[in-house]
Design an enzyme around this catalytic site. Sequence first.
Site, PDB file in Angstrom:
ATOM      1  N   LYS A  88       1.202  -1.307   0.524  1.00 29.88           N
ATOM      2  CA  LYS A  88      -0.066   0.412   0.027  1.00 29.88           C
ATOM      3  C   LYS A  88       0.577   1.198  -0.350  1.00 29.88           C
ATOM      4  CE  LYS A  88      -3.692   2.160  -0.095  1.00 29.88           C
ATOM      5  NZ  LYS A  88      -4.734   2.490   1.278  1.00 29.88           N
TER       6      LYS A  88
ATOM      7  N   LYS B  58      -1.411  11.320   5.122  1.00 27.93           N
ATOM      8  CA  LYS B  58      -0.909  10.613   6.483  1.00 27.93           C
ATOM      9  C   LYS B  58      -0.629   8.713   5.455  1.00 27.93           C
ATOM     10  CE  LYS B  58      -3.582   7.495   6.945  1.00 27.93           C
ATOM     11  NZ  LYS B  58      -3.703   5.843   7.023  1.00 27.93           N
TER      12      LYS B  58
END
Lengths: 293, 293
Positions: free
Chosen positions: B170, B238
Amino acid sequence: MRIAFIGLGTMGAPMAGRLLDAGFDVIVHNRTRERERALVERGATAAASPAEAAAHADVIVTMVSDTPDVEAILFGPDGVAQGARRDAIVVEMSTIAPEAVRAMGARLAAQGVALLDAPVSGGSEGAQQGTLSIMVGGDAADLERVRTVLEVFGRTITHVGPSGAGQVAKAMNQVIIAGTYAAVAEGLALGMAAGIDVEAAHRALQGGAAGSWGLTHRGPNMLDNTYPLGFRVRLHRKDLGIALDTAAALGVPIPLAAYVAQLETGLVKRGYGDEDVSAIARVVREQAGLEER
Amino acid sequence: MRIAFIGLGTMGAPMAGRLLDAGFDVIVHNRTRERERALVERGATAAASPAEAAAHADVIVTMVSDTPDVEAILFGPDGVAQGARRDAIVVEMSTIAPEAVRAMGARLAAQGVALLDAPVSGGSEGAQQGTLSIMVGGDAADLERVRTVLEVFGRTITHVGPSGAGQVAKAMNQVIIAGTYAAVAEGLALGMAAGIDVEAAHRALQGGAAGSWGLTHRGPNMLDNTYPLGFRVRLHRKDLGIALDTAAALGVPIPLAAYVAQLETGLVKRGYGDEDVSAIARVVREQAGLEER
């Protein structure tokens, strides 16, 4: 229609060959004259100079390496400008500076000769198969006059604006390739360093928002750390130089492209200039201590 | 199979709904308890805490925002670890730090509970339609135990390695998106500043080596300078923070991603955090004096 084709390199030779196959009457010229021979054997007429090639042509195609080469072909001794007929049209397909091509167009216009800039993407494979993407700047009516010629070279022919616009679009192409390939290299290096199954991750990422031509078609080069051609680092570096100069003149900061140009400068210096441009990943891997997997 | 689903936000709520539609027995819990109601009306059982949700579940799915949230859900007071049965399996689908998920897996393993990290890409649209791409780290046999559950959420389920590997994949995804989107923004800004027909150039570039999901699907946002969701800048920021920390720990320099993170920091500060991440182009355009076209 009679076509002069000047510049018979990796791109030009197959393109001129395709014109012959399509039944056009083709006059060829190349600085290194031996390269004309194979095409003459297939039916082309050889010309001793750009001026001689242009003298009997309706359309004059130039396909060489860089701005000074095009300058010499068009305006040097025995250049195209010396020989071209009024109403001839020059199609400049090399990748050169947008500013330079605009100036060339103005000079030729003074003697009644039109100029289109029509740089391509798709590499030597595209040149051989007639699948180039051609980005055209100049007068839209002039493009219609040569569309049948360009259709021999490419599948997509896009008019992107006035003189120089084709070169700007090509610069955009090279800027986007720079950052995209480097981004792919960063992502893959992260996965390799972490020791995960990067081949599986590479497959998983392709279909999503991280997907790109570079990820799919050049990711495997980066994972193997081998960079077969493709498109040469040193030519991409030359094109980025044009893009950076153009962007600077317009006041457009393009920091990612500038950074990748620096990586490519080092690659060329170290002898990797004839590898595929995906060799950007060499440096990204090295910086992470991943030279060998 | 009984499934506890914890975290009913933009992603979690439609995913839990899909489990109900698929006929699974679903227990739901959310910190803000009102969000459970709509799912209870569709047949889910509400649980007062993560521990209570986990107590009767074979599989426990967590889908929240960040590492501390997952820590609290698993190991806080009334956390999953307090209630989970031996042989239960936790599927952690939030995007959090690979290191953190490995540590969580070790803690749970001590009480006989397995953990898979299974972050997704594909956004809220993918969550609604069951078309997420799911990158799974952990034991391959554990993945087989929950594959029928994951198939309700996603079309591509890829095992990418041991615990934490899903999170690394990811991170790779977010790093590649960062550089690719920024490269597209640079290229398009160059074309806009030069005043060429950028819509035509955008079309021409998509099919070639500069092509990407970002160019095709987010290029229009950048040309219009409007950035509808999509995936929020602040969440991508983030995620880049996780990727940068992970890369630093592994000694992998990722300068493009680091640069883009800085742009996103500024965007969030200025109130653009809830725009789509393609809003990176806002800054690229502004730096070129292209705020208004």
